[in-house]
Design an enzyme around this catalytic site. Sequence first.
Site, short mmCIF file in Angstrom:
data_model
loop_
_atom_site.label_atom_id
_atom_site.label_comp_id
_atom_site.label_asym_id
_atom_site.label_seq_id
_atom_site.Cartn_x
_atom_site.Cartn_y
_atom_site.Cartn_z
N ASN A 73 3.32 -6.51 -0.27
CA ASN A 73 2.88 -6.93 1.05
C ASN A 73 1.37 -6.82 1.20
O ASN A 73 0.66 -7.82 1.24
CB ASN A 73 3.58 -6.11 2.14
CG ASN A 73 3.40 -6.70 3.53
OD1 ASN A 73 4.13 -7.61 3.90
ND2 ASN A 73 2.44 -6.20 4.28
N ASP A 74 0.86 -5.61 1.24
CA ASP A 74 -0.57 -5.42 1.51
C ASP A 74 -1.46 -5.98 0.41
O ASP A 74 -2.55 -6.47 0.67
CB ASP A 74 -0.87 -3.92 1.69
CG ASP A 74 -0.09 -3.32 2.86
OD1 ASP A 74 0.14 -4.05 3.84
OD2 ASP A 74 0.28 -2.14 2.78
#
Length: 458
Positions: free
Chosen positions: A381-382
Amino acid sequence: MDFLINLAYIVASVLFIYGLKMLGRAETARRGNLVSALGMLLAVVVTLLAGGLDFTWIIVGLVIGSAIGAIAARSVKMTAMPEMVALFNGSGGVASLLVGWAEYLRNPDSVTFTATATVLAVLIGGVAFTGSVVAFGKLAGWISGRPIRYRGQQFVNGLIVAAAVVCGVLFILNPGGSYTLFLIVIAAALILGILAVIPIGGADMPIVISLLNSYSGLAASAAGFILGNNVLIVAGSLVGASGLILTQIMCKSMNRSLANVLFSGFGSVIQSSSSQVEGEVKALSGEDAYYILEAASNVLFVPGYGMAVAQAQHAVRELADLLEENGIEIRYAIHPVAGRMPGHMNVLLAEANVPYEQLVEPEDVNPTMDTVDVAVVIGANDVVNPAAREDQGSPLYGMPIINVDGARTVFVLKRSMNPGFSGVQNPLFFKDNTRMLFGDAKTMLSELISEFKEAMAG
């Protein structure tokens, strides 16, 4: 006799250094671990034989410790490995603290040098122990992964540090008559370890684990000076130095300073336009994803913590093998801070026997991302969040990421639309070239594998 002991320690130290060097490459890492373990075995055996000790309690401790280690090695899942590493760091820290404490009780009237080493072992070891316990709690979900902050927190931490330093100096000046001051140093170290880690967000835990690993090594080195044991000094110094180097690498990978990681409370407040990302999410079925992959000439896999949770690394490797049989080029882009500990994704892919030469770093693949036909993001995600480039209000802004949004097509395997560990929304999910494959990563990959096998059988 002393000559033979020191010679054995030198050999053990050389094995440590050579083994550490071998750990720098995936194909030699397993042998490097064995070489280092051989060095430690030599050091321990020589120390025990030279000490003229009663082996009764040593054997009891060896049996208990071996049993705990064997059970943990067989039962702990790969998803829980970061928590296990945190406990390892904490165990090393508390061991150094107890060594310093025991040696002081055995010889209260120690010289200034030994008293200084004792204070350092206790102080650093105590911080490493309780800090690692808090890190374990955050990673295991027993403590909130978000930063825990309160008014005047840094001022309170500063007072504790000052009290520990003052009491430590007074103790060093008069070790024999300062047992109360010594206990205050221990208490301050244990409290400081807790208060230093609770304001750090879960997304920064890989850096924290690396730093605590360094602390445990420095504490062990200080314990070596207390005992006058050369090999413990060398081993602790190697762990401390390598941990600090790795911490710096991790910070650079996030484009942040260590001070920012320790004191900013990343994730406590999200002030970003990306926190309310709007747009249309385009979901895709496994069958449609198969047709896109089958037509690709090259595929880039980007693993994240979701792959660890789903234990999907073997399914990733199987799908990659099928794609290669179709003449498709395969690569794996590994971000240094993907997962919950340093090297988390590398460990998982190595377990699945993914060829090391297929692993690439972000700076190697980003310049040619526009030539990638399909980027398959598995639970990351990040580290693929375009807000790190585009949104100056995002906490991730400035962090080097893998620019998968520049690929021709992006598949995101994800259970839901929930943000990652940092709590920052990801605009990648709403890009025109992104397709979401919702569900368990292993299940979705297995579906794709079945599609390929059916097509090959037909």
